[in-house]
Scaffold this motif. Structure first.
Motif, PDB file in Angstrom:
ATOM      1  N   GLY A 183      16.661   5.339 -33.169  1.00 35.78           N
ATOM      2  CA  GLY A 183      17.196   4.921 -32.066  1.00 35.78           C
ATOM      3  C   GLY A 183      16.690   5.805 -30.861  1.00 35.78           C
ATOM      4  N   ASN A 184      15.839   6.869 -31.252  1.00 36.98           N
ATOM      5  CA  ASN A 184      15.478   7.830 -30.223  1.00 36.98           C
ATOM      6  C   ASN A 184      14.137   7.857 -29.902  1.00 36.98           C
ATOM      7  N   THR A 185      13.412   7.593 -29.071  1.00 35.22           N
ATOM      8  CA  THR A 185      11.908   7.744 -28.782  1.00 35.22           C
ATOM      9  C   THR A 185      11.509   8.504 -27.773  1.00 35.22           C
ATOM     10  N   LEU A 186      10.566   9.238 -27.850  1.00 37.44           N
ATOM     11  CA  LEU A 186      10.069  10.112 -26.715  1.00 37.44           C
ATOM     12  C   LEU A 186       8.654   9.712 -26.551  1.00 37.44           C
ATOM     13  N   THR A 187       8.278   9.653 -25.272  1.00 38.88           N
ATOM     14  CA  THR A 187       6.914   9.094 -24.602  1.00 38.88           C
ATOM     15  C   THR A 187       6.409  10.243 -23.742  1.00 38.88           C
ATOM     16  N   ALA A 188       5.125  10.436 -24.018  1.00 35.01           N
ATOM     17  CA  ALA A 188       4.388  11.326 -23.081  1.00 35.01           C
ATOM     18  C   ALA A 188       3.208  10.457 -22.479  1.00 35.01           C
ATOM     19  N   GLY A 189       3.122  10.543 -21.183  1.00 38.20           N
ATOM     20  CA  GLY A 189       2.145   9.855 -20.590  1.00 38.20           C
ATOM     21  C   GLY A 189       1.086  10.604 -19.543  1.00 38.20           C
ATOM     22  N   LEU A 190      -0.208  10.032 -19.409  1.00 38.70           N
ATOM     23  CA  LEU A 190      -1.146  10.617 -18.653  1.00 38.70           C
ATOM     24  C   LEU A 190      -1.646   9.604 -17.539  1.00 38.70           C
ATOM     25  N   TYR A 191      -1.369   9.894 -16.355  1.00 34.82           N
ATOM     26  CA  TYR A 191      -2.009   8.790 -15.355  1.00 34.82           C
ATOM     27  C   TYR A 191      -3.133   9.313 -14.459  1.00 34.82           C
ATOM     28  N   LEU A 192      -4.307   8.743 -14.303  1.00 33.90           N
ATOM     29  CA  LEU A 192      -5.159   9.227 -13.649  1.00 33.90           C
ATOM     30  C   LEU A 192      -5.833   8.173 -12.776  1.00 33.90           C
ATOM     31  N   ALA A 193      -6.026   8.384 -11.448  1.00 34.52           N
ATOM     32  CA  ALA A 193      -6.547   7.331 -10.509  1.00 34.52           C
ATOM     33  C   ALA A 193      -7.656   8.031  -9.620  1.00 34.52           C
ATOM     34  N   HIS A 194      -8.869   7.512  -9.469  1.00 32.80           N
ATOM     35  CA  HIS A 194      -9.714   7.955  -8.471  1.00 32.80           C
ATOM     36  C   HIS A 194     -10.110   6.926  -7.720  1.00 32.80           C
ATOM     37  N   TYR A 195     -10.332   6.885  -6.247  1.00 31.87           N
ATOM     38  CA  TYR A 195     -10.498   5.645  -5.516  1.00 31.87           C
ATOM     39  C   TYR A 195     -10.924   6.059  -4.086  1.00 31.87           C
ATOM     40  N   THR A 196     -11.596   5.341  -3.509  1.00 32.36           N
ATOM     41  CA  THR A 196     -12.286   5.608  -2.134  1.00 32.36           C
ATOM     42  C   THR A 196     -12.024   4.386  -1.212  1.00 32.36           C
ATOM     43  N   ASP A 197     -12.350   4.651   0.041  1.00 30.03           N
ATOM     44  CA  ASP A 197     -12.086   3.760   1.253  1.00 30.03           C
ATOM     45  C   ASP A 197     -13.039   4.015   2.342  1.00 30.03           C
ATOM     46  N   ASN A 198     -13.907   3.172   2.419  1.00 25.79           N
ATOM     47  CA  ASN A 198     -15.060   3.422   3.409  1.00 25.79           C
ATOM     48  C   ASN A 198     -15.143   2.202   4.571  1.00 25.79           C
ATOM     49  N   ASP A 199     -14.440   2.476   5.712  1.00 25.64           N
ATOM     50  CA  ASP A 199     -14.342   1.545   6.559  1.00 25.64           C
ATOM     51  C   ASP A 199     -15.086   1.712   7.981  1.00 25.64           C
ATOM     52  N   ARG A 200     -15.179   0.807   8.641  1.00 22.58           N
ATOM     53  CA  ARG A 200     -15.961   0.536  10.022  1.00 22.58           C
ATOM     54  C   ARG A 200     -14.995  -0.253  10.793  1.00 22.58           C
ATOM     55  N   TRP A 201     -14.385   0.253  11.799  1.00 21.75           N
ATOM     56  CA  TRP A 201     -13.509  -0.515  12.628  1.00 21.75           C
ATOM     57  C   TRP A 201     -14.192  -0.810  14.076  1.00 21.75           C
ATOM     58  N   SER A 202     -13.916  -2.204  14.455  1.00 24.32           N
ATOM     59  CA  SER A 202     -14.093  -2.430  16.023  1.00 24.32           C
ATOM     60  C   SER A 202     -12.848  -3.007  16.385  1.00 24.32           C
ATOM     61  N   LEU A 203     -11.895  -2.400  16.976  1.00 25.66           N
ATOM     62  CA  LEU A 203     -10.658  -2.692  17.347  1.00 25.66           C
ATOM     63  C   LEU A 203     -10.551  -3.170  18.777  1.00 25.66           C
ATOM     64  N   GLY A 204      -9.704  -4.014  19.222  1.00 25.36           N
ATOM     65  CA  GLY A 204      -9.634  -4.067  20.818  1.00 25.36           C
ATOM     66  C   GLY A 204     -10.456  -5.324  21.219  1.00 25.36           C
ATOM     67  N   ASN A 205     -11.502  -4.988  21.718  1.00 25.77           N
ATOM     68  CA  ASN A 205     -12.262  -6.362  22.208  1.00 25.77           C
ATOM     69  C   ASN A 205     -11.641  -7.403  22.605  1.00 25.77           C
ATOM     70  N   PRO A 206     -10.823  -7.291  23.771  1.00 27.85           N
ATOM     71  CA  PRO A 206      -9.913  -8.505  24.131  1.00 27.85           C
ATOM     72  C   PRO A 206     -10.955  -9.394  24.954  1.00 27.85           C
ATOM     73  N   MET A 207     -10.642 -10.528  24.340  1.00 25.12           N
ATOM     74  CA  MET A 207     -11.386 -11.869  24.888  1.00 25.12           C
ATOM     75  C   MET A 207     -10.519 -12.492  25.813  1.00 25.12           C
ATOM     76  N   LEU A 208     -11.013 -12.998  27.007  1.00 24.61           N
ATOM     77  CA  LEU A 208     -10.311 -13.843  27.956  1.00 24.61           C
ATOM     78  C   LEU A 208     -10.362 -15.274  27.353  1.00 24.61           C
ATOM     79  N   MET A 209      -9.399 -15.947  27.185  1.00 20.41           N
ATOM     80  CA  MET A 209      -9.637 -17.380  27.037  1.00 20.41           C
ATOM     81  C   MET A 209      -8.172 -18.357  27.631  1.00 20.41           C
ATOM     82  N   THR A 210      -8.661 -19.679  27.206  1.00 22.39           N
ATOM     83  CA  THR A 210      -7.556 -20.678  27.811  1.00 22.39           C
ATOM     84  C   THR A 210      -6.468 -20.355  26.917  1.00 22.39           C
ATOM     85  N   ASN A 211      -5.068 -20.578  27.563  1.00 17.37           N
ATOM     86  CA  ASN A 211      -3.762 -20.424  26.777  1.00 17.37           C
ATOM     87  C   ASN A 211      -3.514 -21.808  26.366  1.00 17.37           C
TER      88      ASN A 211
END
Length: 845
Positions: free
Chosen positions: A444-472
């Motif tokens: 009825g009794n179980t012991l668990t040992a675990g190892l979690y490993l994660a390697h990750y990257t994020d490479n971004d290029r943003w162009s935010l804003g750029n308001p465009m005038l348009m018909t509503n």
């Protein structure tokens, strides 16, 4: 992590899987192969209709469980929701995020389209994206961080016939297992091959010109070896038609399974190439607190600003010399996945489990983002346009023309609006491995040992804003504006209607490694089931962001739109982050009788900072670790025709960070605060003995507010910067009360069963942001479904969403704080999409 490193990791994972196969072969020693129980379940699920033994507490779940064998839902000291493939279809989710509403207290704001949903969880103060949500396939997270700017994990996933079932867990033991998610975890289990080849082929047509093909085939390769392949392809104009395909793409998934008496190996691969419209808020009229009506000329259920006229642009401010961008590429995903699960029982109480996933690709965003409220062309010109200096030129004579070449804009009272045309290129890579070994110490009794490993990257290029005038107007046309003064022509916009090239144009390159060790002990003694688990995790991350300088892009003083644009200047700022934290959870279930249980759980966990949290910080001045303590008390009851799971929770947060921003650009200093929430989750199901009628009711009531907010802090509103204190305000974008009620009827016929169902969804009062000043009201919408199983092979399904065309809002303009309605009552907001119907014919074999 570069592509070469990712390739090496993929190869290493494949080699490891092959070696494990060899080890298992050596231990097989001519043992008779046995079909895995999971495969049997897969075959059963494929053949079942939507009323296939509705979710019940006798099911075995594996999410949030330390040991390989899983645990019965009624024995688990936490609340977990499950859904088979057939039950997923009944839910008629608009997206993978929308499916999460099957878990009580989860409110995915799916009005933004197929991807990019804001996923709100009762008592978890998010307010945007999905920082407290992890998406798993076969028990492994899809990425090392739950959420980033312009990314959340549901956008990496599409629903199709390769999914056998899903398990959705809120909090509880998930603070220790997997990636240590303190909020919501969904775990999708894939269908696999079986001894008897089986599959399906479906064709779907929808009222928004949806055309979709789904397929799955599972088969036996050899003794003990099984394979499967499946996926979908579809194109759709969308309920809000942008004049080009709104959603277009597909997905292909394959599995390879090896079964032995003592264990199994599953390898799987998936390719996803899909693009989706990211729906922008549209104008409405606020007629009272939380009450809204349509804006003249706009149908709030079907219209969108998007159009062919603005589909293609060139953005000069994009880092590296500008880029061409296409709205039809939307907010989609082009990703590849390769994963595997290995489970083995060595006997004498020893078991081993290893799960890995390597994935990567692009998740770009091409979309409009809300700017200021609509106004007349003359008022816009009299304010000097929305270019950086904002001065009204004396004696200027303006000329405005449609960029599609249809002529001049001669009406000074013409309604116009500016919307940001944003382009974000996001390249993600991730490699994750979760290894655990268990030993039954005594009966009825179980012991668990675990190892979690994660390697990750994020490479971004943003162009935010750029308001465009348009018909509503729906399917708007951009407007180009210039003026003549002193014999010189000044260009307020470029030829595309862009008022200002840029706003926030950065490069961001992040890399991180998470290492976690965890121990878990589970003990069944008499009527008690007890568990205790602890996790020690370290996140070691760095983030490089380019520094900005104002430049005149073309060197021409008369092109006002690009005279002072913040651009990367060739230097970068690095932020280092290295944090270690210990999380824990304690749980207990007391079996009153075999079909009735009381349970309790306490846990404390942490949310590590993401790459975006580090942006703008300096080493030693990074945001504090966000921490939660959560307490749950629950009751479960199961009968053949009735089941219930009701739980009370108390969730407290400390270390929330507020960063003032104006239209996406941060300003001012950060401040920290907390939140405190009490609530009740419930799921109740009942049916007649012959299953002619059944009903499911699930929902959440919560009382949550912000706390420990010190002093007044700056918020950017319609009329500029204002200051307020948010202590005691309702948690933003979280309904106080929400529920979903689904009755279903089964009508037997000579050739098969006809099933009819409807879902009533109620979303209670909710607010836009932390200030609580913009009420969004409440709404009720209805989905319907009908399914006819004709003979042993054919299934016909009709689904309808928002069939009553309810006008309900999920958010207003998220780039301004406080009241979002102007003096005329105009508000930019995201309402529900109008009614949508689709019909599928599927052949099962």
């Amino acid at each position: 992590m570069n592509s070469k490193q990712l390739s090496r990791l993929t190869l290493s994972a494949a080699i490891a899987a092959t070696l494990m196969t060899g080890v298992a072969y050596a231990q097989d020693d001519a043992q008779a192969p046995a079909q895995a129980q999971a495969a049997t379940n897969h075959a059963t699920a494929k053949k079942a209709g939507p009323n296939k033994k509705a979710q019940n507490l006798e099911q075995v779940v594996v999410t949030g469980v330390a040991t390989n064998g899983g645990v019965r839902k009624i024995d688990a000291s936490y609340s977990i929701t499950t859904a088979t493939a057939a039950q997923i279809q009944v839910a008629n989710p608009r997206s993978a995020a929308d499916l999460l509403k099957l878990s009580p207290g989860v409110w995915p704001e799916s009005t933004g389209g197929q991807t990019g949903a804001n996923i709100e969880i009762a008592g978890f103060p998010g307010g945007g994206d999905a920082p407290f949500y992890t998406n798993q396939i076969m028990g492994t997270p899809l990425y090392g961080m739950p959420s980033l700017s312009f990314f959340e994990q549901s956008s990496m996933f599409r629903l199709d016939d390769t999914v056998d079932h899903v398990e959705i867990l809120q909090g509880g033991p998930s603070v220790v297992f997997g990636d240590g998610q303190i909020g919501l975890t969904s775990n999708y289990i894939l269908k696999q091959g079986t001894d008897t080849p089986s599959g399906s082929l479906g064709v779907t047509y929808g009222t928004e010109n949806l055309k979709r093909i789904d397929g799955f085939y599972g088969f036996k390769l050899a003794e003990g070896w099984y394979g499967s392949v499946g996926g979908f392809w579809r194109t759709s104009d969308g309920v809000r038609d942008p004049q080009y395909p709104s959603d277009k793409g597909g997905q292909l998934t394959a599995t390879l399974t090896r079964d032995w008496d003592s264990g199994s190996l599953v390898l799987w691969a998936r390719g996803l190439n899909d693009r989706n419209q990211f729906i922008t808020p549209i104008p409405l009229i606020q007629t009272g607190s939380g009450q809204f009506s349509s804006y003249p000329g706009f149908d709030p259920l079907t219209d969108t600003y998007y159009s062919r006229a603005m589909q293609h642009v060139h953005l000069e401010s994009y880092p590296g010399g500008g880029t061409d961008a296409n709205l039809a590429n939307g907010r989609g995903a082009k990703l590849a996945f390769f994963g595997g699960n290995y489970d083995w029982d060595f006997g004498n109480g020893w078991t081993l489990s290893d799960k890995f996933l390597v994935d990567g690709g692009n998740m770009d965003t091409n979309a409009l983002f809300s700017g200021s409220n609509p106004q007349t062309l003359s008022s816009w010109e009299n304010a000097g346009g929305t270019y950086p200096d904002g001065n009204v030129p004396a004696g200027a004579v303006y000329t405005a023309s449609y960029t599609n070449g249809s002529g001049l804009v001669t009406d000074p009272n013409a309604d116009v609006i500016s919307q940001g045309w944003w382009h974000i290129h996001k390249n993600l890579k991730s490699a994750i491995n979760d290894f655990r070994i268990s030993k039954e110490l005594f009966d009825g009794n179980t012991l668990t040992a675990g190892l979690y490993l994660a390697h990750y990257t994020d490479n971004d290029r943003w162009s935010l804003g750029n308001p465009m005038l348009m018909t509503n107007t729906p399917n708007a046309t951009p407007i180009a504006v210039s003026y003549v003064q002193g014999g010189k022509t000044y260009y307020v916009t470029d030829a595309q209607g862009l008022i200002y090239n840029g706003g926030f144009n950065i490069t961001e390159n992040g890399e991180a490694t998470n290492k976690a060790f965890y121990l878990s002990d589970s003990w069944k003694t008499g009527q008690w089931l007890l568990d205790a688990s602890v996790r020690v995790e370290n996140e070691d991350a760095r983030n490089d962001v380019c520094n900005l300088s104002n430049v005149n892009i073309d060197g021409n003083a008369y092109t006002l739109y690009d005279n002072s644009v913040s651009m990367c200047n060739g230097t970068t700022t690095r932020t280092d982050y290295d944090k270690t934290h210990t999380s824990w959870t304690l749980g207990a279930t007391y079996k009153l009788q075999d079909n009735m249980a009381l349970y309790a759980r306490a846990n404390k966990g942490a949310h590590f900072n993401s790459f975006d949290d580090l942006r703008g910080s300096v080493t030693g001045d990074t945001p504090p670790l966000l921490k939660i303590q959560n307490f749950e008390l629950g009751y479960k009851y199961e009968l053949p025709q009735f089941s219930a799971d009701v739980s009370f929770y108390h969730r407290q947060f400390d270390g929330l960070v507020y960063q003032p921003s104006s239209f996406g650009v941060p300003f001012g200093s950060k401040t920290t605060y907390g939140s405190d929430t009490k609530g009740i989750d419930f799921i109740v199901r009942a049916s007649t003995p012959n299953q002619i009628f059944s009903v499911t009711w699930l929902g959440d009531w919560m009382d949550g507010h912000y706390s420990h907010f010190k002093g007044n802090v700056a918020f950017s509103g319609l009329d500029g910067i204002f200051y307020t204190n948010i202590n005691g305000q309702q948690l933003q974008r979280q309904p106080k009360f929400q529920f979903r009620l689904t009755p279903m009827f089964r009508i037997p016929t000579a050739y098969g069963d006809l099933r009819l169902w409807a879902t009533w969804e109620h979303v209670g009062d909710h607010t836009q942001d932390q200030t609580g000043l913009q009420e969004l009201g409440s709404y009720n919408d209805f989905n319907i479904g009908a399914q006819y199983n004709y003979g042993p092979h054919w299934v016909f399904t009709l689904l309808g969403s928002n069939v009553t065309n309810a006008l309900g809002l999920t958010e207003s303009n998220s780039r301004i704080a406080g009241s979002a309605a102007g003096s005329t009552g105009v508000i930019l907001a995201r309402p529900l999409e109008g009614h949508e119907y689709n019909l599928q014919a599927k052949y099962q074999f």
